[in-house]
Design an enzyme around this catalytic site. Structure first.
Site, PDB file in Angstrom:
ATOM      1  N   LYS A   1       0.698  -1.190   0.031  1.00 36.43           N
ATOM      2  CA  LYS A   1      -0.089  -0.055  -0.078  1.00 36.43           C
ATOM      3  C   LYS A   1       0.897   1.167  -0.007  1.00 36.43           C
ATOM      4  CE  LYS A   1      -0.172  -0.356   4.996  1.00 36.43           C
ATOM      5  NZ  LYS A   1      -1.079  -0.796   6.186  1.00 36.43           N
TER       6      LYS A   1
ATOM      7  N   TYR B   1      16.894  29.825   7.775  1.00 36.66           N
ATOM      8  CA  TYR B   1      15.733  30.603   8.332  1.00 36.66           C
ATOM      9  C   TYR B   1      15.645  30.704   9.782  1.00 36.66           C
ATOM     10  CZ  TYR B   1      13.542  30.081   3.644  1.00 36.66           C
ATOM     11  OH  TYR B   1      13.231  30.205   2.297  1.00 36.66           O
TER      12      TYR B   1
HETATM   13  C1  LIG Z   1      -0.095  -1.714   6.897  1.00 32.96           C
HETATM   14  C2  LIG Z   1      -0.635  -3.144   7.336  1.00 32.96           C
HETATM   15  C3  LIG Z   1       0.193  -4.138   7.598  1.00 32.96           C
HETATM   16  C4  LIG Z   1       1.775  -4.084   7.575  1.00 32.96           C
HETATM   17  O1  LIG Z   1       2.085  -3.525   8.565  1.00 32.96           O
HETATM   18  P1  LIG Z   1       3.700  -3.306   8.661  1.00 32.96           P
HETATM   19  O2  LIG Z   1       3.987  -2.991  10.098  1.00 32.96           O
HETATM   20  O3  LIG Z   1       4.377  -2.422   7.812  1.00 32.96           O
HETATM   21  O4  LIG Z   1       4.087  -4.771   8.509  1.00 32.96           O
HETATM   22  C5  LIG Z   1      -0.434  -5.445   7.939  1.00 32.96           C
HETATM   23  N1  LIG Z   1      -1.807  -5.498   8.201  1.00 32.96           N
HETATM   24  C6  LIG Z   1      -2.538  -4.381   7.906  1.00 32.96           C
HETATM   25  C7  LIG Z   1      -4.090  -4.674   8.234  1.00 32.96           C
HETATM   26  C8  LIG Z   1      -2.110  -3.297   7.548  1.00 32.96           C
HETATM   27  O5  LIG Z   1      -2.858  -2.088   7.404  1.00 32.96           O
END
Ligand SMILES: *Cc1c(COP(=O)(O)O)cnc(C)c1O
Length: 373
Positions: free
Chosen positions: A35, A255
């Site tokens: 994702k 800055y």
């Molecule tokens: C994002 C997500 C993961 C992966 O999490 P990590 O900590 O990056 O391994 C797994 N399960 C769900 C439901 C998620 O939303």
């Protein structure tokens, strides 16, 4: 001269990390979480590189379609499911599997007249209190889903851990027990573990693990880094020095004049800033590598630039390579300095950064040791 700010993605590292996850969870199948543009690494390339995964998981249909366009036929799980009938149709057409976490999604599936053969994951809220049905409803919802015409049987079971990265937090054990209890007599595949669960909670492995951050070579645990988990960081964020300045004792840099030179000295200006995804809140003393050697950020991070203390680097000059994070400078360390988590830095790399791919084992596990405070 065009801007040198770049993110180099090491495909070898991605494959290595996937293999490492297989050894950590040898009995489970792997749903590679890609994702948010594969945590900022580029979803199409990452999915192709991780073709040895058993499935992919994404947050929404648009992300799933990018994986299909990249030519991959793997199962793709939509971690938040779908919310409208039209989306349901498209998800079914493109071979996605759906997480079902609330009543509206259950109703959507029950009302679908089509014979979809849709893969479905029933999500239980075992204690995180974000998404999912309460444990007491598990049996009833599972049965209703298994009776829905559009759904492939048997419906699978999922939950998510809220504190798996805190290895002594009793909440995880409670979540595992809650999930086990409410699903006890159901014959179905189960998925519980995120990255931290894979490493710290072997009892959470189940039939499918869902690694995200581990794939990218980063540790989910505070105070540790990917190399300590046997991983190789996949992204190197870099740029060059575009200027070297001589400043006198007492002169303020950047800055707000937030940093004042304690002596006559040289500072380097590197072409990376919060407009590239470098964290604006990184304080004085945040490490950067100039030609592979450690130097320290001074003054405020600008949109396009940072200033670097060159006192330890008498030979540093304009054009020298600068690493903001990567194989030799763990992103965990930068995140910690900036008061955030590596997930946010990786996802936050912006569009103007030039992405390129390498496929090499050379920059391997050099960055040994912990994340210094
Ligand atoms: C994002 C997500 C993961 C992966 O999490 P990590 O900590 O990056 O391994 C797994 N399960 C769900 C439901 C998620 O939303």
């Amino acid at each position: 001269m065009s801007r040198a700010t770049s993110a180099v993605i090491n495909l070898h590292a991605l494959r290595h990390n996937l293999r490492r996850i297989r050894t950590l969870a040898p009995k489970a199948r792997i749903m590679a979480v890609v994702k948010a543009n594969a945590y900022g690494h580029g979803i199409a390339q990452v999915a192709q590189t991780l073709a040895a995964a058993d499935a992919f998981a994404v947050a929404c249909l648009e992300e799933a379609l990018e994986i299909r366009q990249a030519g991959l036929a793997h199962p793709i799980v939509l971690l938040e499911g779908v919310f409208r009938a039209a989306e349901l149709e498209e998800a079914a057409r493109s071979g996605c599997e759906l997480v079902v976490h609330d009543d509206s999604q259950l109703a959507l599936l029950e009302h679908s007249k089509l014979q979809h053969n849709l893969g479905v994951w029933l999500k239980i809220d075992s204690g995180m209190h974000r998404l999912g049905f309460p444990p007491s409803k598990t049996q009833a919802v599972w049965q209703r889903l298994n009776q829905a015409r559009a759904v492939r049987k048997p419906v699978r079971l999922m939950t998510h851990l809220a504190s798996a990265d805190e290895t002594s937090n009793p909440r995880t054990q409670l979540q595992l027990e809650t999930f086990a209890a409410c699903t006890r007599n159901l014959t179905a595949e189960r998925s519980i573990a995120n990255s931290a669960g894979i490493i710290a909670w072997p009892d959470s492995h189940g039939d499918w693990v869902r690694p995200g951050i581990l794939l990218y070579g980063v540790s989910p645990f505070a105070g540790r880094c990917g190399a300590q988990e046997g991983l190789i960081p996949a992204m190197t964020m870099g740029t060059t020095l575009i200027s070297v300045q001589q400043v006198s004792k007492g002169e303020a840099v950047g800055y707000g004049g937030a940093w004042v030179a304690p002596e006559d000295m040289r500072i380097g200006i590197a072409a990376i800033g919060y407009g590239d995804g470098y964290p604006r809140h990184a304080p004085n003393g945040t490490p950067v590598l100039v030609s592979g050697e450690r130097a320290w950020l001074v003054g405020r991070v600008s949109m396009d630039m940072i200033a670097v203390d060159l006192r330890g680097l008498p030979h540093a000059k304009t054009g020298d390579p600068v690493m903001a994070w990567g194989a030799e400078l763990p992103v965990e360390e930068i995140a910690r300095a900036a008061g955030t988590i590596p997930y946010e830095l990786l996802c936050g790399v912006t569009q103007r950064v030039k992405f390129s791919l390498v496929d090499e084992s050379a920059p391997s596990v050099k960055a040994q040791g912990g994340v210094s405070a």
